[in-house]
Design a protein around this motif. Sequence first.
Motif, mmCIF file in Angstrom:
data_model
loop_
_atom_site.group_PDB
_atom_site.id
_atom_site.type_symbol
_atom_site.label_atom_id
_atom_site.label_comp_id
_atom_site.label_asym_id
_atom_site.label_seq_id
_atom_site.Cartn_x
_atom_site.Cartn_y
_atom_site.Cartn_z
ATOM 1 N N CYS A 98 0.832 -1.202 0.000
ATOM 2 C CA CYS A 98 0.000 0.000 0.000
ATOM 3 C C CYS A 98 0.871 1.258 0.000
ATOM 4 O O CYS A 98 0.606 2.219 -0.729
ATOM 5 N N LEU A 99 1.921 1.251 0.814
ATOM 6 C CA LEU A 99 2.811 2.409 0.918
ATOM 7 C C LEU A 99 3.470 2.717 -0.420
ATOM 8 O O LEU A 99 3.611 3.891 -0.804
ATOM 9 N N ALA A 100 3.847 1.673 -1.164
ATOM 10 C CA ALA A 100 4.511 1.874 -2.440
ATOM 11 C C ALA A 100 3.612 2.567 -3.451
ATOM 12 O O ALA A 100 4.082 3.306 -4.318
ATOM 13 N N VAL A 101 2.301 2.369 -3.339
ATOM 14 C CA VAL A 101 1.352 2.952 -4.287
ATOM 15 C C VAL A 101 0.808 4.284 -3.784
ATOM 16 O O VAL A 101 0.682 5.256 -4.535
ATOM 17 N N ASP A 102 0.501 4.357 -2.498
ATOM 18 C CA ASP A 102 -0.230 5.500 -1.959
ATOM 19 C C ASP A 102 0.646 6.535 -1.279
ATOM 20 O O ASP A 102 0.196 7.645 -1.015
ATOM 21 N N GLY A 103 1.906 6.194 -0.967
ATOM 22 C CA GLY A 103 2.749 7.103 -0.210
ATOM 23 C C GLY A 103 2.390 7.060 1.267
ATOM 24 O O GLY A 103 1.461 6.379 1.693
ATOM 25 N N GLY A 104 3.144 7.789 2.048
ATOM 26 C CA GLY A 104 2.872 7.845 3.471
ATOM 27 C C GLY A 104 4.123 7.701 4.301
ATOM 28 O O GLY A 104 5.253 7.739 3.797
ATOM 29 N N LEU A 105 3.931 7.523 5.572
ATOM 30 C CA LEU A 105 5.016 7.442 6.541
ATOM 31 C C LEU A 105 5.637 6.050 6.514
ATOM 32 O O LEU A 105 4.943 5.062 6.776
ATOM 33 N N PRO A 106 6.928 5.910 6.195
ATOM 34 C CA PRO A 106 7.544 4.574 6.166
ATOM 35 C C PRO A 106 7.385 3.809 7.473
ATOM 36 O O PRO A 106 7.228 2.585 7.466
ATOM 37 N N LEU A 107 7.415 4.516 8.596
ATOM 38 C CA LEU A 107 7.249 3.870 9.896
ATOM 39 C C LEU A 107 5.955 3.077 9.968
ATOM 40 O O LEU A 107 5.872 2.062 10.666
ATOM 41 N N ALA A 108 4.916 3.525 9.241
ATOM 42 C CA ALA A 108 3.604 2.892 9.321
ATOM 43 C C ALA A 108 3.566 1.511 8.696
ATOM 44 O O ALA A 108 2.551 0.816 8.805
ATOM 45 N N ALA A 109 4.644 1.086 8.038
ATOM 46 C CA ALA A 109 4.702 -0.257 7.464
ATOM 47 C C ALA A 109 5.644 -1.165 8.253
ATOM 48 O O ALA A 109 6.010 -2.238 7.768
ATOM 49 N N THR A 110 6.018 -0.758 9.462
ATOM 50 C CA THR A 110 6.907 -1.572 10.287
ATOM 51 C C THR A 110 6.096 -2.383 11.294
ATOM 52 O O THR A 110 5.010 -1.978 11.712
ATOM 53 N N GLU A 111 6.632 -3.527 11.684
ATOM 54 C CA GLU A 111 5.886 -4.397 12.592
ATOM 55 C C GLU A 111 5.613 -3.773 13.960
ATOM 56 O O GLU A 111 4.519 -3.947 14.500
ATOM 57 N N PRO A 112 6.563 -3.040 14.569
ATOM 58 C CA PRO A 112 6.225 -2.426 15.865
ATOM 59 C C PRO A 112 5.048 -1.459 15.771
ATOM 60 O O PRO A 112 4.176 -1.452 16.646
ATOM 61 N N PHE A 113 5.008 -0.647 14.714
ATOM 62 C CA PHE A 113 3.908 0.293 14.530
ATOM 63 C C PHE A 113 2.602 -0.455 14.304
ATOM 64 O O PHE A 113 1.573 -0.166 14.931
ATOM 65 N N LEU A 114 2.618 -1.427 13.418
ATOM 66 C CA LEU A 114 1.401 -2.172 13.083
ATOM 67 C C LEU A 114 0.938 -3.040 14.249
ATOM 68 O O LEU A 114 -0.258 -3.260 14.433
ATOM 69 N N GLY A 115 1.891 -3.517 15.041
ATOM 70 C CA GLY A 115 1.530 -4.364 16.170
ATOM 71 C C GLY A 115 0.649 -3.661 17.184
ATOM 72 O O GLY A 115 -0.188 -4.294 17.845
ATOM 73 N N ARG A 116 0.813 -2.348 17.310
ATOM 74 C CA ARG A 116 -0.013 -1.585 18.250
ATOM 75 C C ARG A 116 -1.425 -1.394 17.722
ATOM 76 O O ARG A 116 -2.310 -0.965 18.464
ATOM 77 N N GLU A 162 -9.208 5.744 11.072
ATOM 78 C CA GLU A 162 -7.910 6.365 10.854
ATOM 79 C C GLU A 162 -7.201 5.726 9.671
ATOM 80 O O GLU A 162 -7.401 4.549 9.361
ATOM 81 N N THR A 163 -6.390 6.526 8.999
ATOM 82 C CA THR A 163 -5.586 6.037 7.886
ATOM 83 C C THR A 163 -4.219 6.700 7.925
ATOM 84 O O THR A 163 -4.107 7.885 8.253
ATOM 85 N N GLU A 164 -3.211 5.943 7.598
ATOM 86 C CA GLU A 164 -1.852 6.470 7.486
ATOM 87 C C GLU A 164 -1.496 6.781 6.041
ATOM 88 O O GLU A 164 -0.413 7.307 5.771
ATOM 89 N N THR A 165 -2.393 6.454 5.092
ATOM 90 C CA THR A 165 -2.074 6.602 3.667
ATOM 91 C C THR A 165 -3.278 7.169 2.917
ATOM 92 O O THR A 165 -3.769 6.566 1.965
ATOM 93 N N LEU A 166 -3.733 8.330 3.337
ATOM 94 C CA LEU A 166 -4.908 8.915 2.695
ATOM 95 C C LEU A 166 -4.555 9.466 1.316
ATOM 96 O O LEU A 166 -3.572 10.180 1.146
ATOM 97 N N THR A 167 -5.397 9.146 0.334
ATOM 98 C CA THR A 167 -5.289 9.701 -1.014
ATOM 99 C C THR A 167 -6.616 10.361 -1.350
ATOM 100 O O THR A 167 -7.624 10.143 -0.667
ATOM 101 N N PRO A 168 -6.677 11.169 -2.409
ATOM 102 C CA PRO A 168 -7.970 11.763 -2.801
ATOM 103 C C PRO A 168 -9.054 10.714 -3.037
ATOM 104 O O PRO A 168 -10.212 10.905 -2.644
ATOM 105 N N ALA A 169 -8.683 9.595 -3.656
ATOM 106 C CA ALA A 169 -9.674 8.546 -3.887
ATOM 107 C C ALA A 169 -10.151 7.943 -2.579
ATOM 108 O O ALA A 169 -11.338 7.640 -2.405
ATOM 109 N N GLY A 170 -9.236 7.755 -1.631
ATOM 110 C CA GLY A 170 -9.613 7.226 -0.335
ATOM 111 C C GLY A 170 -10.520 8.173 0.422
ATOM 112 O O GLY A 170 -11.487 7.754 1.079
ATOM 113 N N GLN A 171 -10.225 9.464 0.353
ATOM 114 C CA GLN A 171 -11.075 10.440 1.030
ATOM 115 C C GLN A 171 -12.480 10.463 0.433
ATOM 116 O O GLN A 171 -13.469 10.548 1.160
#
Length: 308
Positions: A37-55, A128-137
Amino acid sequence: MRCAAGRAAPTLRAVTPRWRPLADDDLGAVASLALRCLAVDGGLPLAATEPFLGRRYSGDGVLGRGVRDAGGELIAVAALRAQRADGVRAAVLTGLVDPAHRGRGLGSALLNWGTAAAPAVGERLTVETETLTPAGQEFLRRQGLRRVFAEDVLRFDLAGTPLPSHPLPDGIALVPWRPETAERFFAVYRAAFRERPGFPGWSARRWIDWTSGDDGFRPQWSLLATDPVVRDVGFVTCADGWIVQLGTVPGARGRGLGAALAAAALARMRAAGLTAALLDVNVDNPAGRLYERLGFTVIGRRARFATG
């Protein structure tokens, strides 16, 4: 909640997804999905890490669901967790849909599941979303959700972009963060931000603990701007690879102090060997234009939505 389409998805008929509960050992698959998702939509790289996602997708009190394709790859995921905000226990829904599997009704099914399950988790639903795009909004708007918060994530390429040339205004000196200067930082933070919507009104102790308690906090890059006449007039706090907060008191604005503080922090990061610096800024904050002029580029948008 849904990472919105960035590349064309195949035309597929809508399906009734078979959601299955997420297990703790699914976290690696969730991280792989987040990276796609990050590769297509952009966003915070941290949001694709296991510690971040685990929470967000595992642990006590989290309700998680996922869908896998015929080959066993996770292609959509959703999770609900409780979070207290403004004195209310909210049910926070987050999720991801693989870019190659959009257009099949997975996002709608994800939202329908979260809406139905939310009352068991909290009093009101927040998406909540970490990768909002115009289409997503637009997708979320059509579902009757309104945006209540959004901030852009910006990146400065320390390896390839010239550092901005913004000297300090005449008479200004910089003092680093030390235990004895922490309350002075807080006083400038409060003066700089207290008139802004959503200012939390934290005590000095809470803000100092929040700032310096981060494992990545870098006191040597966190700077207080002082003036011999009016004393403390601006500040920047930094963590490893991040400009966390930057502000100037109202009477010191319009002199280029904010740009000079950002430039000084970036110079210290580059000298320490970092190759990039990140920051986030509310979409309604005019400082976003300042950062872009300094050489930052927007790499994504984070947001929250609410019902009603």
